[in-house]
Write an enzyme that holds these catalytic residues in place. Structure first.
Site, PDB file in Angstrom:
ATOM      1  N   HIS A   1      -3.751  -3.864   7.494  1.00 11.58           N
ATOM      2  CA  HIS A   1      -3.656  -3.092   8.170  1.00 11.58           C
ATOM      3  C   HIS A   1      -3.254  -3.120   9.764  1.00 11.58           C
ATOM      4  CE1 HIS A   1      -5.468   0.672   9.849  1.00 11.58           C
ATOM      5  NE2 HIS A   1      -6.100   0.687   8.784  1.00 11.58           N
ATOM      6  N   GLY A   2      -2.149  -2.415   9.936  1.00 11.69           N
ATOM      7  CA  GLY A   2      -1.700  -2.510  11.303  1.00 11.69           C
ATOM      8  C   GLY A   2      -0.038  -3.213  11.189  1.00 11.69           C
TER       9      GLY A   2
ATOM     10  N   GLY B   1       0.872  -1.103   4.514  1.00 11.96           N
ATOM     11  CA  GLY B   1       1.641  -0.174   4.208  1.00 11.96           C
ATOM     12  C   GLY B   1       2.353   0.568   4.541  1.00 11.96           C
ATOM     13  N   HIS B   2       1.443   1.478   5.625  1.00 15.08           N
ATOM     14  CA  HIS B   2       2.052   2.177   6.461  1.00 15.08           C
ATOM     15  C   HIS B   2       3.320   2.344   7.479  1.00 15.08           C
ATOM     16  CE1 HIS B   2       2.328   4.342  10.178  1.00 15.08           C
ATOM     17  NE2 HIS B   2       2.018   5.506   9.534  1.00 15.08           N
TER      18      HIS B   2
ATOM     19  N   GLU C   1      -8.738   0.798  -3.776  1.00 11.77           N
ATOM     20  CA  GLU C   1      -9.814   0.159  -1.561  1.00 11.77           C
ATOM     21  C   GLU C   1     -10.814   1.955  -2.233  1.00 11.77           C
ATOM     22  OE1 GLU C   1      -7.291   1.522   1.347  1.00 11.77           O
ATOM     23  OE2 GLU C   1      -6.133  -0.871   1.164  1.00 11.77           O
TER      24      GLU C   1
ATOM     25  N   THR D   1      -7.447   6.893   9.835  1.00 14.03           N
ATOM     26  CA  THR D   1      -7.254   5.600   8.863  1.00 14.03           C
ATOM     27  C   THR D   1      -8.466   4.730   8.796  1.00 14.03           C
ATOM     28  OG1 THR D   1      -5.569   3.056   8.619  1.00 14.03           O
ATOM     29  CG2 THR D   1      -6.277   3.925  11.053  1.00 14.03           C
ATOM     30  N   THR D   2      -8.437   3.870   8.147  1.00 17.70           N
ATOM     31  CA  THR D   2     -10.141   2.555   8.260  1.00 17.70           C
ATOM     32  C   THR D   2     -10.349   2.267   8.898  1.00 17.70           C
ATOM     33  OG1 THR D   2      -8.704   2.806   6.278  1.00 17.70           O
ATOM     34  CG2 THR D   2     -11.216   1.387   6.968  1.00 17.70           C
TER      35      THR D   2
ATOM     36  N   ASN E   1       0.685  -1.136   0.327  1.00 18.60           N
ATOM     37  CA  ASN E   1       0.116  -0.175   0.022  1.00 18.60           C
ATOM     38  C   ASN E   1       1.356   1.583  -0.200  1.00 18.60           C
ATOM     39  OD1 ASN E   1      -1.541   2.472   0.884  1.00 18.60           O
ATOM     40  ND2 ASN E   1      -3.067   0.640   1.640  1.00 18.60           N
TER      41      ASN E   1
ATOM     42  N   HIS F   1      -5.516   3.992  -1.916  1.00 19.66           N
ATOM     43  CA  HIS F   1      -6.834   4.086  -1.609  1.00 19.66           C
ATOM     44  C   HIS F   1      -7.282   5.398  -2.136  1.00 19.66           C
ATOM     45  CE1 HIS F   1     -10.049   4.401   2.617  1.00 19.66           C
ATOM     46  NE2 HIS F   1     -10.263   4.907   1.218  1.00 19.66           N
TER      47      HIS F   1
ATOM     48  N   ARG G   1      -6.195  12.994   0.383  1.00 22.44           N
ATOM     49  CA  ARG G   1      -5.927  13.009   1.867  1.00 22.44           C
ATOM     50  C   ARG G   1      -4.471  12.668   1.009  1.00 22.44           C
ATOM     51  NH1 ARG G   1      -7.805  10.100   7.231  1.00 22.44           N
ATOM     52  NH2 ARG G   1      -9.768  11.278   6.271  1.00 22.44           N
ATOM     53  N   HIS G   2      -4.562  11.378   0.459  1.00 25.82           N
ATOM     54  CA  HIS G   2      -3.073  11.155  -0.039  1.00 25.82           C
ATOM     55  C   HIS G   2      -2.522  10.490  -0.919  1.00 25.82           C
ATOM     56  CE1 HIS G   2      -5.037   7.527   1.616  1.00 25.82           C
ATOM     57  NE2 HIS G   2      -4.844   8.021   2.672  1.00 25.82           N
TER      58      HIS G   2
ATOM     59  N   ARG H   1      -9.493   8.537  -1.372  1.00 22.03           N
ATOM     60  CA  ARG H   1     -10.301   8.791  -0.503  1.00 22.03           C
ATOM     61  C   ARG H   1     -11.432   9.844  -0.609  1.00 22.03           C
ATOM     62  NH1 ARG H   1      -8.908   6.468   4.751  1.00 22.03           N
ATOM     63  NH2 ARG H   1     -10.707   7.597   5.997  1.00 22.03           N
TER      64      ARG H   1
ATOM     65  N   GLU I   1     -11.279  -9.500   2.983  1.00 21.05           N
ATOM     66  CA  GLU I   1     -10.008  -8.679   3.476  1.00 21.05           C
ATOM     67  C   GLU I   1      -9.942  -8.277   5.460  1.00 21.05           C
ATOM     68  OE1 GLU I   1      -7.820  -6.351   1.803  1.00 21.05           O
ATOM     69  OE2 GLU I   1      -6.438  -5.334   3.410  1.00 21.05           O
TER      70      GLU I   1
ATOM     71  N   ARG J   1       3.417  18.846   1.961  1.00 20.41           N
ATOM     72  CA  ARG J   1       4.441  19.664   1.418  1.00 20.41           C
ATOM     73  C   ARG J   1       3.363  20.534  -0.179  1.00 20.41           C
ATOM     74  NH1 ARG J   1       9.854  22.420   2.235  1.00 20.41           N
ATOM     75  NH2 ARG J   1       9.939  21.637   4.322  1.00 20.41           N
TER      76      ARG J   1
ATOM     77  N   ASP K   1      -0.043   4.514   0.050  1.00 23.46           N
ATOM     78  CA  ASP K   1      -0.904   5.633   0.248  1.00 23.46           C
ATOM     79  C   ASP K   1       0.424   6.461   1.126  1.00 23.46           C
ATOM     80  OD1 ASP K   1      -2.867   4.520  -0.323  1.00 23.46           O
ATOM     81  OD2 ASP K   1      -3.771   4.345   1.480  1.00 23.46           O
ATOM     82  N   HIS K   2       0.920   6.510   1.920  1.00 26.18           N
ATOM     83  CA  HIS K   2       1.552   7.399   3.181  1.00 26.18           C
ATOM     84  C   HIS K   2       3.166   7.967   2.412  1.00 26.18           C
ATOM     85  CE1 HIS K   2      -1.407   6.906   5.316  1.00 26.18           C
ATOM     86  NE2 HIS K   2      -1.019   5.593   5.046  1.00 26.18           N
TER      87      HIS K   2
HETATM   88  N1  PXP Z   1      -5.968  -2.850   3.698  1.00 23.08           N
HETATM   89  C1  PXP Z   1      -7.264  -2.045   4.565  1.00 23.08           C
HETATM   90  C2  PXP Z   1      -8.224  -2.448   2.904  1.00 23.08           C
HETATM   91  C3  PXP Z   1      -6.340  -1.170   4.542  1.00 23.08           C
HETATM   92  O1  PXP Z   1      -7.809   0.494   4.242  1.00 23.08           O
HETATM   93  C4  PXP Z   1      -5.523  -0.614   4.850  1.00 23.08           C
HETATM   94  C5  PXP Z   1      -4.885   0.694   5.176  1.00 23.08           C
HETATM   95  O2  PXP Z   1      -4.871   1.574   4.303  1.00 23.08           O
HETATM   96  C6  PXP Z   1      -4.430  -1.779   4.592  1.00 23.08           C
HETATM   97  C7  PXP Z   1      -4.330  -2.724   4.474  1.00 23.08           C
HETATM   98  C8  PXP Z   1      -2.754  -0.944   5.326  1.00 23.08           C
HETATM   99  O3  PXP Z   1      -2.818  -0.979   6.342  1.00 23.08           O
HETATM  100  P1  PXP Z   1      -1.846  -0.337   7.254  1.00 23.08           P
HETATM  101  O4  PXP Z   1      -1.110   0.607   5.861  1.00 23.08           O
HETATM  102  O5  PXP Z   1      -1.500  -0.024   8.015  1.00 23.08           O
HETATM  103  O6  PXP Z   1      -0.764  -1.339   6.630  1.00 23.08           O
END
Ligand code: PXP
Length: 251
Positions: free
Chosen positions: A195-196, A217-218, A74, A104-105, A11, A47, A53-54, A49, A155, A22, A13-14
């Site tokens: 997630h996480g 991702g994060h 996403e 976050t989600t 992912n 994602h 935001r990203h 959104r 998921e 910036r 996104d970040h």
């Molecule tokens: N899966 C889904 C559906 C998510 O919404 C996210 C966060 O955008 C992730 C996975 C990845 O989560 P993380 O960035 O915490 O690893």
């Protein structure tokens, strides 16, 4: 011990979060996606959104044009996002809940209460050849509803497992994931999770044989500050393969 391939969706996104802080053009999330492909990712997750935001609309366009890996978009179940998904036709769309004020989600989709709302989204995306997944809590009733909606993939939200601070709570949350993954198999749903997830939490989840994909991702982007993105992804890939009892590579 399983020999089934566990896919890694990275992912990005970040990377875009840092760029947007910036309002300039770097770091480029598409460059990160290309690097992820070299580091062992099997897919790219992004994602889009509502508040942008990203990831931006232009990022989604470029991912379609410049990246060979399958894109997992996403998206919230809104008409705007459905139009965008139908225009870009990503390989997959993961429908997620979305609130403006959340960081976050924060939880899974309410597939039971939102059943009638979600139905046309699953049907329209599927008819357009987009593989639909629903981001749900590891709860058998949510999986039953996902199955009834006709989604081929779920998921499982791993946030509660990853956020659990004491060992007992984490074990309880992990047991919910194992049970839900088993239930998905009984229902004939392909099971993903995410997630996480971090180096510390990924291995037990990766060892669940019928989970086919992790989206992460994060943590990878944060770890990249210290070791570089390619190395952070390679290490995650290595841990996943180790947990799976594989040396990597073949199906
Ligand atoms: N899966 C889904 C559906 C998510 O919404 C996210 C966060 O955008 C992730 C996975 C990845 O989560 P993380 O960035 O915490 O690893």
């Amino acid at each position: 011990m399983s020999t089934t391939k566990l896919r890694l969706g990275v992912n990005i996104d970040h990377v875009a979060t840092i760029r947007n802080a910036r309002g300039c053009g770097y770091p480029d999330p598409i460059r990160a996606a290309k690097l992820a492909a070299r580091a062992g990712a099997d897919g790219i997750t992004a994602h889009l959104r509502e508040d942008r935001r990203h990831i931006t609309d232009e990022d989604i366009r470029r991912l379609g044009r410049e990246i060979d890996l399958p894109l997992n978009l996403e998206m919230a179940a809104t008409d705007e996002m459905l139009d965008i998904a139908l225009r870009h036709r990503p390989h997959a769309a993961c429908i997620v809940p979305e609130k403006r004020e959340e960081r976050t989600t924060e939880g899974g989709l309410d597939v039971i209460g939102g059943f009638q709302h979600l139905k046309p989204f699953v049907a329209t995306l599927s008819a357009a050849g987009v593989r639909v997944s629903l981001f749900v809590e590891p709860d058998p009733a949510a999986l039953d509803a996902a199955r009834a909606l006709g989604a081929p993939v779920v998921e499982l939200h791993t946030g509660s497992y990853c956020d659990a601070v004491d060992g007992d709570a984490r074990e309880r949350e992990f047991a919910r994931i194992v049970k839900a993954a088993g239930h998905a198999q009984v229902l004939g749903l392909e099971c993903h999770a995410g997630h996480g997830l971090t180096y510390d939490t990924v291995k037990p989840v990766a060892a669940i044989a019928n989970i086919r994909e992790l989206n992460i991702g994060h943590f990878l982007v944060g770890e990249a500050i210290f070791v570089g993105l390619e190395d952070s992804i390679r290490e995650m890939r290595r841990l996943m393969d180790e947990a799976r009892g594989r040396v990597g590579g073949a199906e």
